[in-house]
Scaffold this active site. Structure first.
Site, PDB file in Angstrom:
ATOM      1  N   TRP A  10       9.077 -14.545  -5.535  1.00 38.46           N
ATOM      2  CA  TRP A  10       9.869 -13.431  -4.998  1.00 38.46           C
ATOM      3  C   TRP A  10       9.703 -12.153  -5.824  1.00 38.46           C
ATOM      4  CZ3 TRP A  10      15.466 -15.434  -3.481  1.00 38.46           C
ATOM      5  CH2 TRP A  10      15.359 -16.394  -2.472  1.00 38.46           C
ATOM      6  N   GLU A  97       0.977  -9.772 -13.422  1.00 40.61           N
ATOM      7  CA  GLU A  97       1.900  -8.657 -13.707  1.00 40.61           C
ATOM      8  C   GLU A  97       2.500  -8.808 -15.100  1.00 40.61           C
ATOM      9  OE1 GLU A  97       4.213  -9.072 -10.108  1.00 40.61           O
ATOM     10  OE2 GLU A  97       2.451  -8.429  -8.969  1.00 40.61           O
ATOM     11  N   GLU A 167      -5.395 -16.353  -8.969  1.00 43.03           N
ATOM     12  CA  GLU A 167      -4.941 -15.132  -8.326  1.00 43.03           C
ATOM     13  C   GLU A 167      -5.818 -13.955  -8.749  1.00 43.03           C
ATOM     14  OE1 GLU A 167      -0.588 -15.461  -6.993  1.00 43.03           O
ATOM     15  OE2 GLU A 167      -0.563 -14.722  -9.039  1.00 43.03           O
ATOM     16  N   GLY A 233       3.440 -13.978  -2.674  1.00 38.71           N
ATOM     17  CA  GLY A 233       4.332 -12.880  -3.047  1.00 38.71           C
ATOM     18  C   GLY A 233       5.002 -12.301  -1.816  1.00 38.71           C
ATOM     19  N   GLY A 234       4.447 -11.212  -1.311  1.00 37.43           N
ATOM     20  CA  GLY A 234       5.060 -10.478  -0.195  1.00 37.43           C
ATOM     21  C   GLY A 234       5.505 -11.352   0.972  1.00 37.43           C
TER      22      GLY A 234
HETATM   23  P1  PGA Z   1       1.024 -11.269  -2.892  1.00 36.83           P
HETATM   24  O1  PGA Z   1       1.398 -11.734  -4.379  1.00 36.83           O
HETATM   25  O2  PGA Z   1       1.087 -12.490  -2.029  1.00 36.83           O
HETATM   26  O3  PGA Z   1       2.072 -10.250  -2.534  1.00 36.83           O
HETATM   27  O4  PGA Z   1      -0.351 -10.687  -2.947  1.00 36.83           O
HETATM   28  C1  PGA Z   1       0.959 -12.957  -4.895  1.00 36.83           C
HETATM   29  C2  PGA Z   1       1.421 -13.106  -6.317  1.00 36.83           C
HETATM   30  O5  PGA Z   1       1.460 -12.105  -7.047  1.00 36.83           O
HETATM   31  O6  PGA Z   1       1.760 -14.215  -6.766  1.00 36.83           O
END
Ligand code: PGA
Length: 251
Positions: A10, A97, A167, A233-234
């Site tokens: 999230w 991140e 990723e 993520g999104g």
């Molecule tokens: P995303 O993010 O699906 O929004 O590209 C994936 C993540 O950062 O784990």
């Protein structure tokens, strides 16, 4: 046979009311699904809410980060034991991140991975290259180095109780998904690298793909032989989208 794991990340999104609808929607949506595991990794303050909503359901929950320390004078940090207090099964470590915005080194990520495992949590270890690194043809070098840091500290056998998420940084939150072939190639590299150290561990290891995975591309990505799920993520913030990805992950 590896069971596919679809985990929502999230990130720093949500609120009590919004989460309630999302948690209930996901729980109801996947209730009839078989042969896959769904999970949500929520912000720390909402772990209790996730625990209360999801306990006894098919959906597991976890956190997005933890401290490498057990306890003590580390203002603002959260220990593995605290995550266990709220029933977490998973914790994401080394998300790009965290690496790029908060300067987490390979060594720090390895320490967090170890802290998670010592407490009995399953770390979801994120690895992946930037666009510059991909264009410089050093994807395998970068991913290999990120894995090596963890293997050097905890040993290859530790991966029997972990999940790896590949990723590519250039695909995260950009809408630019790796093609199934691009993703599969790196997944095969990861599994092969680990197999050279321990074939049994490599065969059992769940390797998720993450980076703009969505309902429309999930089935194709998940049909690749070495892609064992997704870190989302999104699309994990929208019930229908997340449930559709979980549906695609069923055996
Ligand atoms: P995303 O993010 O699906 O929004 O590209 C994936 C993540 O950062 O784990």
């Amino acid at each position: 046979m590896r069971t596919k794991l679809v985990a929502g990340n999230w990130k720093m999104n949500g609120g009590l009311a919004q989460n309630k609808a999302l948690l209930e929607g996901v729980m109801a949506g996947v209730a009839g699904f078989n042969g896959m595991q769904a999970a949500v990794c929520v912000p720390f303050p909402y772990l209790a809410q996730a625990q209360q909503a999801l306990a006894g359901s098919k959906v597991a929950w976890g956190a997005q980060n933890l401290s490498q320390h057990d306890k003590g004078a580390y203002t603002g940090e959260v220990a593995a034991s605290m995550l266990l207090d709220f029933g977490c099964r998973y914790v994401i470590v080394g998300h790009s991140e965290r690496r790029s915005l908060y300067g987490e080194s390979d060594e720090l990520v390895a320490a967090k991975y170890e802290a998670a495992q010592k407490a009995g949590l399953t770390p979801i270890l994120c690895v992946g290259e930037t666009l510059e690194e991909r264009e410089g043809n050093i994807t395998e070098q970068v991913v290999g180095r990120q894995l090596d840091a963890v293997i050097a500290r905890s040993g290859v056998a530790s991966l029997a109780k972990a999940v790896v998420a590949y990723e590519p940084v250039w695909a995260i939150g950009t809408g630019k998904t790796a093609t199934p072939e691009q993703a599969q190639a790196v997944h095969a590299f990861i599994r092969g690298k680990i197999a050279s150290l321990d074939k049994g561990v490599a065969d059992g290891l769940v390797i998720q793909y993450g980076g703009s995975m969505k309902a429309s591309n999930a089935a194709e990505l998940l049909s690749q032989p070495d892609i064992d799920g997704g870190l989302i993520g999104g699309a994990s913030l929208v019930v229908e989208d997340f449930v559709a990805i979980c549906q695609a992950a069923q055996r």
